[in-house]
Write a protein that holds these residues in place. Structure first.
Motif, PDB file in Angstrom:
ATOM      1  N   GLY A   1       0.794  -1.231   0.000  1.00  0.00           N
ATOM      2  CA  GLY A   1       0.000   0.000   0.000  1.00  0.00           C
ATOM      3  C   GLY A   1       0.823   1.276   0.000  1.00  0.00           C
ATOM      4  O   GLY A   1       0.264   2.371  -0.060  1.00  0.00           O
ATOM      5  N   ILE A   2       2.164   1.161   0.022  1.00  0.00           N
ATOM      6  CA  ILE A   2       2.959   2.398   0.136  1.00  0.00           C
ATOM      7  C   ILE A   2       2.920   3.246  -1.137  1.00  0.00           C
ATOM      8  O   ILE A   2       3.283   4.408  -1.114  1.00  0.00           O
ATOM      9  CB  ILE A   2       4.431   2.152   0.565  1.00  0.00           C
ATOM     10  N   LEU A   3       2.465   2.653  -2.242  1.00  0.00           N
ATOM     11  CA  LEU A   3       2.371   3.438  -3.488  1.00  0.00           C
ATOM     12  C   LEU A   3       0.927   3.854  -3.776  1.00  0.00           C
ATOM     13  O   LEU A   3       0.635   4.457  -4.818  1.00  0.00           O
ATOM     14  CB  LEU A   3       2.925   2.635  -4.681  1.00  0.00           C
ATOM     15  N   ALA A   4       0.016   3.513  -2.830  1.00  0.00           N
ATOM     16  CA  ALA A   4      -1.419   3.673  -3.114  1.00  0.00           C
ATOM     17  C   ALA A   4      -1.832   5.125  -3.321  1.00  0.00           C
ATOM     18  O   ALA A   4      -2.837   5.406  -3.977  1.00  0.00           O
ATOM     19  CB  ALA A   4      -2.238   3.044  -1.997  1.00  0.00           C
ATOM     20  N   ASP A   5      -1.053   6.054  -2.763  1.00  0.00           N
ATOM     21  CA  ASP A   5      -1.448   7.470  -2.924  1.00  0.00           C
ATOM     22  C   ASP A   5      -0.975   8.051  -4.260  1.00  0.00           C
ATOM     23  O   ASP A   5      -1.295   9.200  -4.574  1.00  0.00           O
ATOM     24  CB  ASP A   5      -0.893   8.317  -1.763  1.00  0.00           C
ATOM     25  N   LEU A   6      -0.212   7.272  -5.023  1.00  0.00           N
ATOM     26  CA  LEU A   6       0.268   7.809  -6.311  1.00  0.00           C
ATOM     27  C   LEU A   6      -0.828   7.651  -7.367  1.00  0.00           C
ATOM     28  O   LEU A   6      -1.214   6.531  -7.696  1.00  0.00           O
ATOM     29  CB  LEU A   6       1.518   7.041  -6.769  1.00  0.00           C
ATOM     30  N   PRO A   7      -1.343   8.745  -7.897  1.00  0.00           N
ATOM     31  CA  PRO A   7      -2.404   8.609  -8.891  1.00  0.00           C
ATOM     32  C   PRO A   7      -1.882   8.036 -10.204  1.00  0.00           C
ATOM     33  O   PRO A   7      -0.750   8.306 -10.599  1.00  0.00           O
ATOM     34  CB  PRO A   7      -2.894  10.048  -9.085  1.00  0.00           C
ATOM     35  N   ILE A   8      -2.720   7.232 -10.843  1.00  0.00           N
ATOM     36  CA  ILE A   8      -2.415   6.760 -12.199  1.00  0.00           C
ATOM     37  C   ILE A   8      -3.138   7.700 -13.157  1.00  0.00           C
ATOM     38  O   ILE A   8      -4.320   7.984 -12.973  1.00  0.00           O
ATOM     39  CB  ILE A   8      -2.895   5.306 -12.385  1.00  0.00           C
ATOM     40  N   VAL A   9      -2.422   8.226 -14.127  1.00  0.00           N
ATOM     41  CA  VAL A   9      -3.048   9.101 -15.126  1.00  0.00           C
ATOM     42  C   VAL A   9      -3.266   8.282 -16.391  1.00  0.00           C
ATOM     43  O   VAL A   9      -2.304   7.827 -17.011  1.00  0.00           O
ATOM     44  CB  VAL A   9      -2.154  10.322 -15.438  1.00  0.00           C
ATOM     45  N   ARG A  10      -4.551   8.081 -16.725  1.00  0.00           N
ATOM     46  CA  ARG A  10      -4.895   7.203 -17.861  1.00  0.00           C
ATOM     47  C   ARG A  10      -5.111   8.025 -19.127  1.00  0.00           C
ATOM     48  O   ARG A  10      -5.852   9.007 -19.109  1.00  0.00           O
ATOM     49  CB  ARG A  10      -6.184   6.431 -17.546  1.00  0.00           C
ATOM     50  N   TYR A  11      -4.466   7.592 -20.205  1.00  0.00           N
ATOM     51  CA  TYR A  11      -4.669   8.210 -21.524  1.00  0.00           C
ATOM     52  C   TYR A  11      -5.273   7.153 -22.434  1.00  0.00           C
ATOM     53  O   TYR A  11      -4.813   5.993 -22.429  1.00  0.00           O
ATOM     54  CB  TYR A  11      -3.340   8.655 -22.132  1.00  0.00           C
ATOM     55  N   PRO A  12      -6.291   7.507 -23.262  1.00  0.00           N
ATOM     56  CA  PRO A  12      -6.724   6.555 -24.275  1.00  0.00           C
ATOM     57  C   PRO A  12      -5.538   6.248 -25.204  1.00  0.00           C
ATOM     58  O   PRO A  12      -4.723   7.145 -25.476  1.00  0.00           O
ATOM     59  CB  PRO A  12      -7.829   7.313 -25.028  1.00  0.00           C
ATOM     60  N   PHE A  13      -5.467   5.008 -25.689  1.00  0.00           N
ATOM     61  CA  PHE A  13      -4.327   4.605 -26.529  1.00  0.00           C
ATOM     62  C   PHE A  13      -4.064   5.604 -27.651  1.00  0.00           C
ATOM     63  O   PHE A  13      -2.921   5.995 -27.900  1.00  0.00           O
ATOM     64  CB  PHE A  13      -4.584   3.197 -27.117  1.00  0.00           C
ATOM     65  N   ASP A  14      -5.131   6.048 -28.314  1.00  0.00           N
ATOM     66  CA  ASP A  14      -4.965   6.957 -29.463  1.00  0.00           C
ATOM     67  C   ASP A  14      -4.373   8.309 -29.069  1.00  0.00           C
ATOM     68  O   ASP A  14      -4.000   9.101 -29.926  1.00  0.00           O
ATOM     69  CB  ASP A  14      -6.324   7.233 -30.127  1.00  0.00           C
ATOM     70  N   GLU A  15      -4.378   8.597 -27.748  1.00  0.00           N
ATOM     71  CA  GLU A  15      -3.923   9.925 -27.288  1.00  0.00           C
ATOM     72  C   GLU A  15      -2.555   9.875 -26.598  1.00  0.00           C
ATOM     73  O   GLU A  15      -2.247  10.728 -25.767  1.00  0.00           O
ATOM     74  CB  GLU A  15      -4.983  10.547 -26.380  1.00  0.00           C
ATOM     75  N   ILE A  16      -1.761   8.893 -26.964  1.00  0.00           N
ATOM     76  CA  ILE A  16      -0.417   8.805 -26.368  1.00  0.00           C
ATOM     77  C   ILE A  16       0.395  10.069 -26.673  1.00  0.00           C
ATOM     78  O   ILE A  16       1.205  10.515 -25.855  1.00  0.00           O
ATOM     79  CB  ILE A  16       0.296   7.515 -26.843  1.00  0.00           C
ATOM     80  N   ALA A  17       0.140  10.691 -27.814  1.00  0.00           N
ATOM     81  CA  ALA A  17       0.860  11.935 -28.143  1.00  0.00           C
ATOM     82  C   ALA A  17       0.596  13.011 -27.083  1.00  0.00           C
ATOM     83  O   ALA A  17       1.486  13.797 -26.746  1.00  0.00           O
ATOM     84  CB  ALA A  17       0.452  12.443 -29.523  1.00  0.00           C
ATOM     85  N   ARG A  18      -0.624  13.018 -26.546  1.00  0.00           N
ATOM     86  CA  ARG A  18      -0.957  14.004 -25.501  1.00  0.00           C
ATOM     87  C   ARG A  18      -0.134  13.714 -24.234  1.00  0.00           C
ATOM     88  O   ARG A  18       0.332  14.637 -23.548  1.00  0.00           O
ATOM     89  CB  ARG A  18      -2.464  13.955 -25.214  1.00  0.00           C
ATOM     90  N   ALA A  19       0.052  12.433 -23.936  1.00  0.00           N
ATOM     91  CA  ALA A  19       0.883  12.072 -22.774  1.00  0.00           C
ATOM     92  C   ALA A  19       2.320  12.557 -22.985  1.00  0.00           C
ATOM     93  O   ALA A  19       2.960  13.060 -22.058  1.00  0.00           O
ATOM     94  CB  ALA A  19       0.855  10.561 -22.562  1.00  0.00           C
ATOM     95  N   HIS A  20       2.812  12.416 -24.221  1.00  0.00           N
ATOM     96  CA  HIS A  20       4.176  12.904 -24.514  1.00  0.00           C
ATOM     97  C   HIS A  20       4.254  14.413 -24.306  1.00  0.00           C
ATOM     98  O   HIS A  20       5.252  14.924 -23.788  1.00  0.00           O
ATOM     99  CB  HIS A  20       4.566  12.556 -25.954  1.00  0.00           C
ATOM    100  N   ALA A  21       3.221  15.132 -24.719  1.00  0.00           N
ATOM    101  CA  ALA A  21       3.228  16.592 -24.549  1.00  0.00           C
ATOM    102  C   ALA A  21       3.214  16.938 -23.051  1.00  0.00           C
ATOM    103  O   ALA A  21       3.939  17.843 -22.610  1.00  0.00           O
ATOM    104  CB  ALA A  21       2.024  17.206 -25.265  1.00  0.00           C
ATOM    105  N   ASP A  22       2.425  16.211 -22.270  1.00  0.00           N
ATOM    106  CA  ASP A  22       2.365  16.469 -20.816  1.00  0.00           C
ATOM    107  C   ASP A  22       3.707  16.163 -20.153  1.00  0.00           C
ATOM    108  O   ASP A  22       4.162  16.911 -19.284  1.00  0.00           O
ATOM    109  CB  ASP A  22       1.255  15.628 -20.175  1.00  0.00           C
ATOM    110  N   LEU A  23       4.340  15.073 -20.583  1.00  0.00           N
ATOM    111  CA  LEU A  23       5.646  14.703 -20.022  1.00  0.00           C
ATOM    112  C   LEU A  23       6.677  15.794 -20.332  1.00  0.00           C
ATOM    113  O   LEU A  23       7.419  16.246 -19.456  1.00  0.00           O
ATOM    114  CB  LEU A  23       6.090  13.367 -20.628  1.00  0.00           C
TER     115      LEU A  23
END
Ligand SMILES: NC(=O)c1ccc[n+]([C@@H]2O[C@H](COP(=O)([O-])OP(=O)(O)OC[C@H]3O[C@@H](n4cnc5c(N)ncnc54)[C@H](OP(=O)(O)O)[C@@H]3O)[C@@H](O)[C@H]2O)c1
Length: 317
Positions: free
Chosen positions: A282-304
């Motif tokens: 449970g020590i990682l439980a507070d870390l949110p997972i940010v989900r991107y639809p597969f087609d929007e991986i480019a948006r994840a790259h922009a956020d990174l």
């Protein structure tokens, strides 16, 4: 038809193109995987930019988790329906993929494909830092540069659970609270007195520096490390640092390398089991997972690239 994300040229997130292709039946020694969660890692951006060269056209991505839907000749260790993941195999940005069985890790029942896609590569990198590049023990004082990032936030929590006193450093002021939640102390990289504050906490210097940032914080790493300590140079989110000669004189060991160099063969089982246990604890439980639809991986790259990721990124198919 499967979807893949392919680059035909290097550049910004816009070069990531969604395309379709037929995957076909798995060959000898291969399985076909229906991928459910695709890991998004900083190295994928290096591939996109041409800084991690791959022959073009290329499908970036090295990590995913999913379900086997067909097995090729000679495969007896895996069967259709098995849930598996991999953390280092080329061509990860795909909804379906044929792969040899070599990189596959079987998922325990209580680890979802989403959790594996989000945490496997990053968690194993944290394991590499804590168990292969150094051996953190209770009472150690450690400095995490890039503690607000994906790998740094996992490593900070893990090191604290091992009993270390963790000084976490964020690059952005807005992420200080996130760092505070996972570390014993939180500092900002741009604080002009950051080195002084670290020496207040660790007058002799810290035992280990985990560096995910590189150039921008190298001076802080050098000022914070104790003589004879270890700098685990894992990442260079701000570019490559220059000049380490006087650290060698002080007996400081700088260790780097890639996760697949340290997590392979028998260590894959040791490291993945350690990671699943850390997730279960449970020590990682507070870390949110940010989900991107597969087609929007480019948006994840922009956020990174813009340093505005709010948690651990994963693409959901
Ligand atoms: N050796 C390996 O096998 C391996 C494996 C995985 C990752 N890595 C490397 O490790 C690094 C981190 O990966 P990640 O997935 O955790 O990336 P990430 O989530 O993007 O985190 C990057 C971190 O670097 C900080 N940062 C960036 N620029 C900075 C600057 N100029 N000054 C101070 N801090 C700065 C960010 O701070 P803020 O967000 O607070 O601004 C954040 O904490 C990357 O370079 C990646 O390539 C290496």
């Amino acid at each position: 038809m499967a979807k893949v994300i392919r680059i035909h040229e290097t550049g910004g997130p816009e070069v990531l193109r969604v395309e379709t292709e037929q995957v076909g039946a798995p060959g000898r020694g291969e399985v076909r995987l229906r991928q459910e969660a695709v890991g998004i890692n900083a190295v994928d951006a290096l591939v996109r930019q041409g800084l991690y060269p791959m022959p073009l056209p290329a499908i970036p991505g090295f990590e995913a988790a999913g379900v086997i839907d067909a097995v090729g000749e000679g495969v007896s260790d895996f069967a259709p329906g098995d849930r598996v993941a991999y953390f280092f195999a080329e061509g990860g940005y795909a909804t379906e993929k044929r792969t040899s069985i070599a990189p596959l890790v079987r998922l325990p029942d209580d680890i979802s494909t989403e959790t594996a896609g989000a945490f496997l590569a990053k968690g194993l990198t944290a394991w590499m830092g804590l168990r292969a590049l150094s051996s953190v023990k209770s009472g150690d004082k450690v400095l995490v540069l890039g503690a607000s990032g994906s790998v740094g936030s996992i490593l900070s929590r893990w090191a604290k659970a091992l009993g270390a006193e963790v000084i976490g450093v964020a690059g952005s002021a807005s992420k200080l609270d996130k760092v505070r939640a996972g570390a014993t102390h939180a500092l900002l990289a741009t604080d002009p007195d950051a080195a002084g504050k670290i020496r207040d906490i660790a007058p002799d210097g810290v035992d280990v520096v985990y560096d995910f940032v590189g150039a921008a914080t190298f001076g802080l790493a050098a000022a914070a490390i104790r003589d004879g300590g270890t700098i685990a140079a894992i990442g260079q989110a701000s570019g490559q640092p220059a000049g380490a000669a006087d650290l060698a004189q002080r007996g400081v060991v700088i260790r780097g390398g890639g996760t697949p160099q340290y997590v392979n063969g028998q260590t894959v089982t040791t490291a993945t089991e350690a990671l699943w246990d850390v997730i279960r604890s449970g020590i990682l439980a507070d870390l949110p997972i940010v989900r991107y639809p597969f087609d929007e991986i480019a948006r994840a790259h922009a956020d990174l690239a813009a340093r505005r990721l709010e948690g651990i990124p994963v693409a959901i198919v």
